[in-house]
Write an enzyme that holds these catalytic residues in place. Structure first.
Site, PDB file in Angstrom:
ATOM      1  N   HIS A   1      -7.824   1.476   1.968  1.00  0.00           N
ATOM      2  CA  HIS A   1      -7.701   1.073   3.380  1.00  0.00           C
ATOM      3  C   HIS A   1      -8.477   2.025   4.302  1.00  0.00           C
ATOM      4  O   HIS A   1      -7.929   2.574   5.260  1.00  0.00           O
ATOM      5  CB  HIS A   1      -6.225   1.017   3.789  1.00  0.00           C
ATOM      6  CG  HIS A   1      -5.993   0.079   4.944  1.00  0.00           C
ATOM      7  ND1 HIS A   1      -4.862  -0.680   5.071  1.00  0.00           N
ATOM      8  CD2 HIS A   1      -6.748  -0.228   6.039  1.00  0.00           C
ATOM      9  CE1 HIS A   1      -4.925  -1.399   6.184  1.00  0.00           C
ATOM     10  NE2 HIS A   1      -6.075  -1.134   6.780  1.00  0.00           N
TER      11      HIS A   1
ATOM     12  N   GLU B   1       0.851  -1.196   0.000  1.00  0.00           N
ATOM     13  CA  GLU B   1       0.000   0.000   0.000  1.00  0.00           C
ATOM     14  C   GLU B   1       0.882   1.241   0.000  1.00  0.00           C
ATOM     15  O   GLU B   1       1.966   1.238   0.592  1.00  0.00           O
ATOM     16  CB  GLU B   1      -0.893   0.002   1.245  1.00  0.00           C
ATOM     17  CG  GLU B   1      -1.879  -1.165   1.243  1.00  0.00           C
ATOM     18  CD  GLU B   1      -2.813  -1.197   2.451  1.00  0.00           C
ATOM     19  OE1 GLU B   1      -2.763  -0.264   3.279  1.00  0.00           O
ATOM     20  OE2 GLU B   1      -3.590  -2.162   2.550  1.00  0.00           O
TER      21      GLU B   1
HETATM   22  P1  NAI Z   1     -10.310 -10.393  15.617  1.00  0.00           P
HETATM   23  O1  NAI Z   1      -9.021 -10.806  16.194  1.00  0.00           O
HETATM   24  O2  NAI Z   1     -11.400  -9.973  16.539  1.00  0.00           O
HETATM   25  O3  NAI Z   1     -10.898 -11.579  14.697  1.00  0.00           O
HETATM   26  C1  NAI Z   1     -10.103 -12.343  13.823  1.00  0.00           C
HETATM   27  C2  NAI Z   1     -10.710 -13.732  13.773  1.00  0.00           C
HETATM   28  O4  NAI Z   1     -10.011 -14.485  12.785  1.00  0.00           O
HETATM   29  C3  NAI Z   1     -10.579 -14.488  15.097  1.00  0.00           C
HETATM   30  O5  NAI Z   1     -11.836 -14.997  15.479  1.00  0.00           O
HETATM   31  C4  NAI Z   1      -9.578 -15.595  14.775  1.00  0.00           C
HETATM   32  O6  NAI Z   1      -9.794 -16.770  15.532  1.00  0.00           O
HETATM   33  C5  NAI Z   1      -9.836 -15.800  13.301  1.00  0.00           C
HETATM   34  N1  NAI Z   1      -8.731 -16.461  12.593  1.00  0.00           N
HETATM   35  C6  NAI Z   1      -7.401 -16.331  12.801  1.00  0.00           C
HETATM   36  N2  NAI Z   1      -6.709 -17.095  11.948  1.00  0.00           N
HETATM   37  C7  NAI Z   1      -7.615 -17.736  11.180  1.00  0.00           C
HETATM   38  C8  NAI Z   1      -7.525 -18.666  10.131  1.00  0.00           C
HETATM   39  N3  NAI Z   1      -6.333 -19.099   9.691  1.00  0.00           N
HETATM   40  N4  NAI Z   1      -8.662 -19.137   9.585  1.00  0.00           N
HETATM   41  C9  NAI Z   1      -9.874 -18.711  10.042  1.00  0.00           C
HETATM   42  N5  NAI Z   1     -10.026 -17.812  11.041  1.00  0.00           N
HETATM   43  C10 NAI Z   1      -8.925 -17.330  11.608  1.00  0.00           C
HETATM   44  O7  NAI Z   1      -9.974  -9.251  14.554  1.00  0.00           O
HETATM   45  P2  NAI Z   1     -10.949  -8.138  13.989  1.00  0.00           P
HETATM   46  O8  NAI Z   1     -10.918  -6.955  14.885  1.00  0.00           O
HETATM   47  O9  NAI Z   1     -12.254  -8.743  13.666  1.00  0.00           O
HETATM   48  O10 NAI Z   1     -10.155  -7.742  12.663  1.00  0.00           O
HETATM   49  C11 NAI Z   1     -10.084  -8.649  11.564  1.00  0.00           C
HETATM   50  C12 NAI Z   1      -9.123  -8.120  10.526  1.00  0.00           C
HETATM   51  O11 NAI Z   1      -9.558  -6.847  10.061  1.00  0.00           O
HETATM   52  C13 NAI Z   1      -7.694  -7.926  11.005  1.00  0.00           C
HETATM   53  O12 NAI Z   1      -6.811  -8.395  10.007  1.00  0.00           O
HETATM   54  C14 NAI Z   1      -7.535  -6.439  11.094  1.00  0.00           C
HETATM   55  O13 NAI Z   1      -6.191  -6.046  10.874  1.00  0.00           O
HETATM   56  C15 NAI Z   1      -8.438  -5.980   9.964  1.00  0.00           C
HETATM   57  N6  NAI Z   1      -8.898  -4.600  10.086  1.00  0.00           N
HETATM   58  C16 NAI Z   1      -8.963  -3.858   8.937  1.00  0.00           C
HETATM   59  C17 NAI Z   1      -9.383  -2.546   8.979  1.00  0.00           C
HETATM   60  C18 NAI Z   1      -9.476  -1.732   7.733  1.00  0.00           C
HETATM   61  O14 NAI Z   1      -9.337  -0.518   7.793  1.00  0.00           O
HETATM   62  N7  NAI Z   1      -9.735  -2.337   6.606  1.00  0.00           N
HETATM   63  C19 NAI Z   1      -9.723  -1.885  10.264  1.00  0.00           C
HETATM   64  C20 NAI Z   1      -9.716  -2.795  11.398  1.00  0.00           C
HETATM   65  C21 NAI Z   1      -9.286  -4.088  11.290  1.00  0.00           C
END
Ligand code: NAI
Length: 422
Positions: free
Chosen positions: A301, A278
């Site tokens: 993003h 990015e």
């Molecule tokens: P979170 O930690 O609450 O949830 C992530 C989930 O993915 C967890 O339940 C975990 O067990 C699961 N997980 C981990 N590895 C896995 C795999 N190999 N297969 C299946 N499930 C798996 O995180 P949250 O807050 O929901 O964020 C999710 C993503 O969104 C993160 O990558 C974060 O960086 C991204 N994000 C992006 C934003 C944006 O601006 N686009 C803003 C905020 C977060």
């Protein structure tokens, strides 16, 4: 702030100072000021030497807290040079800019805002589901080119369609609730067993989810297991005509494979908010193999970039810092043992001790407490790697000389890193 001691002594307690850098939202200033903290600000980030100087220049001799976003690096040298620094708040999600292990060894707590922008991401994805399934972007781009394609062919309602959510964490589960409210069926896949919300149900593995979903959306972290988790084989396993959304991390999707699947028509469209590479700054050019495809929504993003999320981050991190300052609470700390202790409300005080976690440390502390003959009304201990956090609640006011003596005796132990009374 003053405290009235048991013997009627009124003692001045040094005021806490907060240095907030990088235009942290006003909500943080409000929370800190409401708690009687002096707030100092600097609009941009600071390099290490300037940061140390700015922290040292803060008035008084009370505890300091530092608020940063992503530009300011906080390394071991800062913790060594500014012993008054008690905690660092990263008013964002990432904490790579803080040397967390060095902070822990120095007894400095670090906090971030893990779910303040959850709702913003979920709402963006919800909007994209409708935009993709209705072909809104293609039709809009067509209109801009002077084309009038009013046909219903290829446009669908989302009601009754299946949404496959990969990663059922904060964002995935929030989206699950919103999507069901639109009448979608929700399937999810997570590596950890998760409580299904509403009528959502877990898929029997990623490939079942891919085969059964009309729209697949990714909400996993960036780990070794998730990098490239959606490649050619997974795209081929999607239903023909399905849509893919990625607002998680850029490396989760193999972009050349996705381009191929879009060009062949197997994947009907996609929405991407994150990319393997990015641009570093606003205004830098954006390069992607997905540019120029009408069926793809590209956003820079912005999943978490809303004013509401910024305000929420300000509040969330400020409250975490205040919880630590006033009671040693570390519920959302990213580097210290987690202790979720209720605040003291009975006029007593709490001795907060961060120590090196070595054999004999607790018996040494307990010996000092026993010798003080001060009654202990509550004790909480958490340990993480080489560091322990101990909260000792005693029924004396913070300014009581016996409380002060006990805190000083604990602080004098060779294993103690930080000891204070709150
Ligand atoms: P979170 O930690 O609450 O949830 C992530 C989930 O993915 C967890 O339940 C975990 O067990 C699961 N997980 C981990 N590895 C896995 C795999 N190999 N297969 C299946 N499930 C798996 O995180 P949250 O807050 O929901 O964020 C999710 C993503 O969104 C993160 O990558 C974060 O960086 C991204 N994000 C992006 C934003 C944006 O601006 N686009 C803003 C905020 C977060």
């Amino acid at each position: 702030m003053t405290l009235r001691g048991r013997c009627g002594i009124v003692r001045a307690v040094p005021r806490s100072q907060a240095l907030l850098l990088e235009n942290i939202h006003a909500s943080a200033h409000e929370e800190l000021r409401r708690a009687d903290i002096d707030v100092h600000t600097h609009a941009g980030g600071l390099a290490e030497a300037a940061l140390i100087e700015a922290l040292r220049a803060l008035p008084g001799d009370g505890p300091l807290i530092l608020g940063i976003r992503s530009k300011t690096r906080v390394r071991a040298a800062v913790f060594q040079a500014v012993p008054r620094l008690l905690a660092v708040g990263a008013f964002c999600i990432g904490t790579d800019q803080i040397e967390l292990a060095a902070a822990r060894s120095a007894g400095v707590a670090a906090f971030n805002a893990p779910f303040s922008n959850t709702r913003s991401v979920a709402e963006l994805v919800l909007g994209e589901i409708i935009m993709l399934v209705r072909q809104v972007f293609q039709r809009s781009v067509g209109c801009h080119r002077g084309e009038w394609n009013k046909s219903a062919v290829g446009s669908h309602e989302v009601r009754g369609k299946t949404l496959g959510i990969v990663g059922y964490g904060h964002i995935g589960s929030q989206l699950s609730v919103l999507a069901e409210a639109l009448g979608m069926s929700v399937l999810y896949h997570d590596i950890v067993p998760k409580l299904p919300l509403g009528n959502a149900r877990p898929a029997d593995g990623l490939f079942e989810l891919l085969a059964l979903s009309d729209v697949v959306t990714l909400h996993v972290p960036d780990t070794e297991a998730t990098r490239g988790m959606i490649g050619a084989a997974e795209l081929a396993a999607l239903r023909s005509g399905a849509y893919l959304i990625n607002a998680s991390r850029g490396l989760v999707v193999d972009i050349p494979a996705l381009r191929g699947a879009l060009e062949s028509g197997h994947v009907a469209g996609a929405a991407l908010d994150v990319f393997p590479v990015e641009p570093a700054r606003v205004g830098d050019p954006f390069v992607s193999e997905l540019r120029g495809l009408d069926s793809v929504i590209l956003t820079p993003h912005i999943g978490g970039s809303t004013e509401e999320a910024q305000a929420s981050i300000g509040r969330e991190v400020a409250l975490a810092l205040l919880g630590f300052l006033s009671g040693g609470v570390t519920t959302s700390s990213v580097n210290l043992p987690i202790i979720d202790a209720p605040p003291r409300r009975d006029g007593g005080c709490r001795i907060i001790n961060i120590h090196r976690n070595v054999p004999g440390v607790l018996s040494a502390i307990n010996r000092v407490v026993a010798e003080s003959e001060v009654n202990v009304v509550g004790q909480n201990l958490g340990t993480l790697e080489d560091v322990g956090l101990l909260l000792v609640d005693i029924p004396l006011a913070a300014a009581d000389p016996k409380a002060q003596e006990l805190a000083q005796a604990i602080a004098a132990l060779p294993t103690s890193l930080r000891t204070r009374i709150a």
